[in-house]
Design a protein around this motif. Structure first.
Motif, mmCIF file in Angstrom:
data_model
loop_
_atom_site.group_PDB
_atom_site.id
_atom_site.type_symbol
_atom_site.label_atom_id
_atom_site.label_comp_id
_atom_site.label_asym_id
_atom_site.label_seq_id
_atom_site.Cartn_x
_atom_site.Cartn_y
_atom_site.Cartn_z
ATOM 1 N N GLY A 139 -42.136 40.473 44.938
ATOM 2 C CA GLY A 139 -43.079 40.243 43.883
ATOM 3 C C GLY A 139 -44.286 41.163 43.958
ATOM 4 N N ALA A 140 -44.518 41.785 45.108
ATOM 5 C CA ALA A 140 -45.710 42.602 45.273
ATOM 6 C C ALA A 140 -45.744 43.784 44.305
ATOM 7 N N CYS A 141 -44.591 44.195 43.801
ATOM 8 C CA CYS A 141 -44.582 45.342 42.891
ATOM 9 C C CYS A 141 -45.188 44.984 41.541
ATOM 10 N N CYS A 142 -45.451 43.707 41.307
ATOM 11 C CA CYS A 142 -45.969 43.256 40.006
ATOM 12 C C CYS A 142 -47.402 42.773 40.068
ATOM 13 N N ALA A 143 -48.053 42.919 41.216
ATOM 14 C CA ALA A 143 -49.425 42.434 41.352
ATOM 15 C C ALA A 143 -50.365 43.266 40.496
ATOM 16 N N PRO A 144 -51.417 42.689 39.982
ATOM 17 C CA PRO A 144 -51.728 41.260 40.020
ATOM 18 C C PRO A 144 -50.963 40.507 38.932
ATOM 19 N N LEU A 145 -50.718 39.235 39.213
ATOM 20 C CA LEU A 145 -50.027 38.392 38.230
ATOM 21 C C LEU A 145 -50.971 38.064 37.080
ATOM 22 N N PRO A 146 -50.434 37.935 35.873
ATOM 23 C CA PRO A 146 -51.288 37.502 34.761
ATOM 24 C C PRO A 146 -51.782 36.078 35.003
ATOM 25 N N GLN A 147 -52.933 35.752 34.459
ATOM 26 C CA GLN A 147 -53.453 34.385 34.588
ATOM 27 C C GLN A 147 -52.580 33.401 33.828
ATOM 28 N N GLY A 148 -52.078 33.832 32.676
ATOM 29 C CA GLY A 148 -51.294 32.934 31.839
ATOM 30 C C GLY A 148 -49.897 32.694 32.376
ATOM 31 N N LEU B 5 -37.402 42.965 31.174
ATOM 32 C CA LEU B 5 -36.297 42.313 31.867
ATOM 33 C C LEU B 5 -36.711 40.882 32.189
ATOM 34 N N VAL B 6 -35.825 39.942 31.910
ATOM 35 C CA VAL B 6 -36.186 38.545 32.119
ATOM 36 C C VAL B 6 -34.960 37.737 32.543
ATOM 37 N N SER B 7 -35.205 36.814 33.446
ATOM 38 C CA SER B 7 -34.188 35.862 33.861
ATOM 39 C C SER B 7 -34.845 34.495 33.911
ATOM 40 N N PHE B 8 -34.136 33.507 34.388
ATOM 41 C CA PHE B 8 -34.705 32.163 34.452
ATOM 42 C C PHE B 8 -34.032 31.383 35.570
ATOM 43 N N SER B 9 -34.745 30.375 36.069
ATOM 44 C CA SER B 9 -34.211 29.586 37.164
ATOM 45 C C SER B 9 -34.969 28.267 37.284
ATOM 46 N N ASN B 10 -34.282 27.285 37.832
ATOM 47 C CA ASN B 10 -34.981 26.083 38.249
ATOM 48 C C ASN B 10 -35.273 26.215 39.747
ATOM 49 N N HIS B 11 -35.965 25.229 40.304
ATOM 50 C CA HIS B 11 -36.345 25.283 41.717
ATOM 51 C C HIS B 11 -35.123 25.288 42.627
ATOM 52 N N ASP B 12 -34.121 24.494 42.275
ATOM 53 C CA ASP B 12 -32.949 24.363 43.132
ATOM 54 C C ASP B 12 -32.159 25.662 43.276
ATOM 55 N N ARG B 13 -32.277 26.526 42.311
ATOM 56 C CA ARG B 13 -31.529 27.784 42.347
ATOM 57 C C ARG B 13 -32.465 28.999 42.427
ATOM 58 N N PHE B 14 -33.675 28.776 42.911
ATOM 59 C CA PHE B 14 -34.666 29.837 42.895
ATOM 60 C C PHE B 14 -34.342 30.981 43.853
ATOM 61 N N ASP B 15 -33.491 30.760 44.838
ATOM 62 C CA ASP B 15 -33.087 31.866 45.711
ATOM 63 C C ASP B 15 -32.475 33.005 44.902
ATOM 64 N N PHE B 16 -31.719 32.666 43.849
ATOM 65 C CA PHE B 16 -31.140 33.702 42.994
ATOM 66 C C PHE B 16 -32.242 34.500 42.301
ATOM 67 N N ALA B 17 -33.231 33.808 41.758
ATOM 68 C CA ALA B 17 -34.332 34.483 41.059
ATOM 69 C C ALA B 17 -35.152 35.336 42.017
ATOM 70 N N ARG B 18 -35.350 34.848 43.221
ATOM 71 C CA ARG B 18 -36.096 35.602 44.236
ATOM 72 C C ARG B 18 -35.366 36.908 44.568
ATOM 73 N N THR B 19 -34.067 36.828 44.743
ATOM 74 C CA THR B 19 -33.268 38.022 45.027
ATOM 75 C C THR B 19 -33.287 38.979 43.844
ATOM 76 N N TRP B 20 -33.139 38.441 42.625
ATOM 77 C CA TRP B 20 -33.167 39.240 41.392
ATOM 78 C C TRP B 20 -34.484 40.008 41.292
ATOM 79 N N ALA B 21 -35.599 39.302 41.475
ATOM 80 C CA ALA B 21 -36.925 39.924 41.393
ATOM 81 C C ALA B 21 -37.126 40.942 42.514
ATOM 82 N N GLY B 22 -36.710 40.603 43.718
ATOM 83 C CA GLY B 22 -36.858 41.510 44.851
ATOM 84 C C GLY B 22 -36.092 42.805 44.652
#
Length: 177
Positions: free
Chosen positions: A1-10, A30-47
């Motif tokens: 996520g560091a490549c996107c700092a700073p995060l928007p307030q909104g 580019l956009v994806s979506f996830s719930n908490h239970d499957r957030f490992d996928f989103a973390r990998t996608w973003a990374g």
């Protein structure tokens, strides 16, 4: 996520499209979506997008826990709302799976309404190379989708042959402008 700092307030989609869409005329987001239970996928996608040097993304959080985790980890995320997907397996063609597909299409339409080119992906659809040159080469296309065709396709970096268009479409990655 560091490549996107700073995060928007909104935590709304509009603020994320404005912050992260490419600065060129294509305004690719580019956009994806996830719930908490499957957030490992989103973390990998973003990374992986960060690894590829692509800070033009955000994750739609399907619940408050996913939004909190994303923000804490510096991953751009916006609130999509609680969609009742829960922690159970979506099961192909189940009612929850179909709801997820409807949410994906609505997300695509919402990004387009913000005057951006959308690349909506499943969180488990990870890019292994920078996809921007491909999308830029085919900027005249209004919609691009994957197929479940598993034979030899376009080997030159171009689009599939017309005869492949009869195969089942796979909405794991959708490009639309």
């Amino acid at each position: 996520g560091a490549c996107c700092a700073p995060l928007p307030q909104g935590t709304d989609l509009r603020s994320h499209v404005e912050r992260y869409a490419t600065p060129d005329a294509l305004r690719l987001f580019l956009v994806s979506f996830s719930n908490h239970d499957r957030f490992d996928f989103a973390r990998t996608w973003a990374g992986q997008l960060c690894t590829l040097g692509l800070p033009h993304f955000s994750v739609g959080a399907l619940d408050a826990k996913a939004l909190a985790v994303a923000r804490a980890e510096g991953i751009p995320a916006f609130a999509m709302g609680d969609h009742g997907l829960g922690g159970e397996d979506y099961g192909w063609n189940s009612p929850r799976f179909k709801l997820m597909g409807q949410d994906k299409v609505q997300l695509l339409l919402d990004v387009l309404a913000l005057n951006a080119t959308a690349v909506v992906t499943d969180a488990d659809a990870v890019f292994v190379a920078n996809p921007l040159p491909f999308f830029q080469r085919h900027a005249e296309a209004d919609v691009l989708v994957l197929t479940d065709f598993t034979g030899f396709g376009a080997m030159d970096g171009g689009l599939e042959e017309v005869n492949v268009a009869g195969h089942v479409m796979n909405i794991g990655v959708i490009y639309a402008r």
